[in-house]
Design a protein around this motif. Structure first.
Motif, short mmCIF file in Angstrom:
data_model
loop_
_atom_site.label_atom_id
_atom_site.label_comp_id
_atom_site.label_asym_id
_atom_site.label_seq_id
_atom_site.Cartn_x
_atom_site.Cartn_y
_atom_site.Cartn_z
N THR A 148 42.57 28.15 39.41
CA THR A 148 42.60 29.20 40.42
C THR A 148 41.38 29.00 41.30
O THR A 148 40.28 28.79 40.79
N LYS A 166 43.05 40.40 46.08
CA LYS A 166 43.46 39.00 46.06
C LYS A 166 44.62 38.85 47.03
O LYS A 166 45.54 39.67 47.02
N CYS A 188 41.78 37.11 37.60
CA CYS A 188 42.43 35.79 37.69
C CYS A 188 42.35 35.05 36.36
O CYS A 188 43.30 34.40 35.94
N ASP A 191 44.98 36.43 34.12
CA ASP A 191 46.37 36.27 34.61
C ASP A 191 46.96 34.98 34.06
O ASP A 191 46.57 33.90 34.46
#
Length: 193
Positions: A148, A166, A188, A191
């Motif tokens: 990411t 985001k 993130c 996730d």
């Protein structure tokens, strides 16, 4: 979690969030940097530089990590090579060699395909960092790692506003508190989609 750039504003905010929720965090800290704030919150400190292959590999070998996060930048006037490019290459190689499959990297708006989001003046002033971070992003994107990339706009040290978002929309740009950016990095990291 292994962090490169942990003594910077974003890295320290991120380390506080991760350590505060009970994650085991190790930060690679240059021998000339002050690691007192990291040690005070229970972060393991590994002395080394992201520009030294042995230091990077030894950091990865110091524990079993689920993910690596880079908030590396370069201070104005600091001599090259740039840690946020050359160091990223070493970090990616070490992650792959040590079986760490997840990497998060904080770069900047204007890097990669977000160049259209910044003005010519910004490109003129920040062209070198934009180029370095664009090259680092390409290395990560082509690494085979699960990754990411976060590209914040301007950073400030104001209290967290809780308003950071985001988005993949490059027309959205603003200023974000470092704590809010840290929160988004943690989101993130968590996730799994």
């Amino acid at each position: 979690i292994l962090i490169f750039g942990g003594t910077g504003r974003t890295g320290l905010a991120l380390a506080k969030l991760l350590a505060g929720r009970g994650d085991s965090v190790t930060a690679v800290v240059r021998p000339t940097s002050d690691a007192t704030a990291l040690e005070a919150i229970g972060v393991n400190v590994f002395s080394g530089t992201p520009l030294d292959r042995d230091d990077v590999n030894n950091a990865f070998a110091s524990a079993q990590f689920d993910a690596v996060i880079s908030t590396l930048g370069q201070r104005r006037g600091e001599p090259g090579p740039r840690a946020d490019h050359a160091g990223i290459e070493l970090i990616i190689d070490a992650a792959k060699n040590h079986g760490v499959q997840r990497m998060l990297m904080v770069t900047m708006i204007g890097a990669g395909d977000s160049i259209s989001a910044v003005s010519e003046k910004v490109i003129e002033f920040l062209g070198v960092p934009i180029e370095a971070k664009t090259a680092a992003e390409a290395l990560l994107a082509n690494s085979g790692l699960d990754y990411t990339i976060l590209r914040p706009g301007g950073l400030n040290s104001e209290p967290d506003a809780g308003t950071g978002i985001k988005t993949t929309d490059h027309s959205v740009m603003g200023v974000i508190a470092v704590g809010d950016l840290g929160r988004l990095v943690v989101e993130c990291l968590d996730d799994n989609s």
